[in-house]
Motif scaffolding. Structure first.
Motif, PDB file in Angstrom:
ATOM      1  N   SER A  12       0.825  -1.639   0.173  1.00 29.23           N
ATOM      2  CA  SER A  12       0.141  -0.086   0.094  1.00 29.23           C
ATOM      3  C   SER A  12       1.065   1.600   0.386  1.00 29.23           C
ATOM      4  O   SER A  12       0.402   2.490  -1.103  1.00 29.23           O
ATOM      5  CB  SER A  12      -0.923  -0.627   0.798  1.00 29.23           C
ATOM      6  N   ARG A  15       2.449   1.682  -3.744  1.00 31.99           N
ATOM      7  CA  ARG A  15       1.585   1.699  -4.772  1.00 31.99           C
ATOM      8  C   ARG A  15       0.347   3.647  -4.721  1.00 31.99           C
ATOM      9  O   ARG A  15       0.567   3.935  -5.398  1.00 31.99           O
ATOM     10  CB  ARG A  15       0.424   1.269  -5.083  1.00 31.99           C
ATOM     11  N   ASP A  16       0.720   3.485  -2.877  1.00 27.80           N
ATOM     12  CA  ASP A  16      -0.714   4.805  -2.908  1.00 27.80           C
ATOM     13  C   ASP A  16      -0.086   5.442  -1.994  1.00 27.80           C
ATOM     14  O   ASP A  16      -0.500   7.040  -2.367  1.00 27.80           O
ATOM     15  CB  ASP A  16      -1.580   4.299  -1.863  1.00 27.80           C
ATOM     16  N   GLY A  19       3.797   6.115  -5.208  1.00 25.10           N
ATOM     17  CA  GLY A  19       3.092   5.909  -7.071  1.00 25.10           C
ATOM     18  C   GLY A  19       4.149   5.106  -7.829  1.00 25.10           C
ATOM     19  O   GLY A  19       4.046   5.133  -8.598  1.00 25.10           O
ATOM     20  N   THR A  21       3.829   1.513  -8.919  1.00 26.15           N
ATOM     21  CA  THR A  21       3.139   1.240  -9.494  1.00 26.15           C
ATOM     22  C   THR A  21       2.805  -0.197  -9.944  1.00 26.15           C
ATOM     23  O   THR A  21       1.485  -1.095 -10.588  1.00 26.15           O
ATOM     24  CB  THR A  21       0.976   2.483  -9.904  1.00 26.15           C
ATOM     25  N   LYS A  24       2.394  -4.796  -8.053  1.00 27.21           N
ATOM     26  CA  LYS A  24       1.230  -5.073  -8.241  1.00 27.21           C
ATOM     27  C   LYS A  24       0.088  -6.022  -7.178  1.00 27.21           C
ATOM     28  O   LYS A  24       1.130  -6.683  -6.028  1.00 27.21           O
ATOM     29  CB  LYS A  24       0.317  -6.687  -9.662  1.00 27.21           C
ATOM     30  N   GLU A  25      -1.161  -6.114  -6.285  1.00 26.90           N
ATOM     31  CA  GLU A  25      -2.057  -6.489  -5.756  1.00 26.90           C
ATOM     32  C   GLU A  25      -2.711  -7.557  -6.706  1.00 26.90           C
ATOM     33  O   GLU A  25      -3.933  -7.686  -7.246  1.00 26.90           O
ATOM     34  CB  GLU A  25      -3.244  -5.107  -4.606  1.00 26.90           C
ATOM     35  N   CYS A  35       3.552  -8.969  -5.886  1.00 29.65           N
ATOM     36  CA  CYS A  35       3.182  -7.950  -5.311  1.00 29.65           C
ATOM     37  C   CYS A  35       4.828  -8.460  -4.654  1.00 29.65           C
ATOM     38  O   CYS A  35       5.344  -7.190  -4.332  1.00 29.65           O
ATOM     39  CB  CYS A  35       2.833  -7.550  -3.880  1.00 29.65           C
TER      40      CYS A  35
END
Length: 156
Positions: A12, A15-16, A19, A21, A24-25, A35
């Protein structure tokens, strides 16, 4: 430096908050490997690690495996061999492969399969992935020989 809630996963945060990205989740239970990132050089399912546990550690994501502005040999080989279809699992597979082949570029197919066992792919059937890893290992061995030759030449 990040200010992170104690319950946030490394996935998290990457990614969040940062950034990144490319990671992957997939399953969120550590079973699929999508991930996977490297934590101090070891493949780690980032959905199972709290971000605060990564404090002070070196984190490498798929965005960080390029070398001198070029794709990593595994990335090149995955493209050349068609080692992906939808591409969702590809970053995790590459990260596991990088960790493994960095340690053992002379791997057998069975050793490569064992290293990638935590990465699931629903599209490829794995054969092209193994071929890509084998090709990348050959390139990594060639590069290592070239680096060793250069070091010897400087010492002489």
């Amino acid at each position: 430096d990040l200010l992170i809630e104690p319950r946030k996963t490394l996935l998290s945060a990457l990614r969040d908050q940062i950034g990144m990205t490319g990671t992957k989740e997939g399953c969120s239970t550590g079973d699929c490997g999508a991930c996977t990132v490297l934590v101090d050089g070891k493949p780690t399912t980032s959905c199972l690690v709290l971000a605060v546990q990564a404090d002070g550690k070196e984190i490498t994501t798929i965005e960080g495996v390029m070398e001198d502005g070029e794709l990593h040999p595994i990335q090149k080989a995955m493209v050349k061999q068609g080692g992906f279809q939808c591409g969702f699992c590809t970053p995790g597979i590459i990260m596991s492969g990088v960790a493994h082949l960095d340690q053992n570029p002379s791997s057998t197919d069975d050793e490569i399969r064992a290293a990638l066992a935590g990465n699931l792919c629903r599209c490829t059937g794995y054969w092209k992935i193994i071929e890509a890893m084998r090709e990348a290992a050959k390139e990594m061995r060639r590069r290592n020989r070239r680096k060793t030759t250069r070091k010897r030449a400087r010492v002489s």
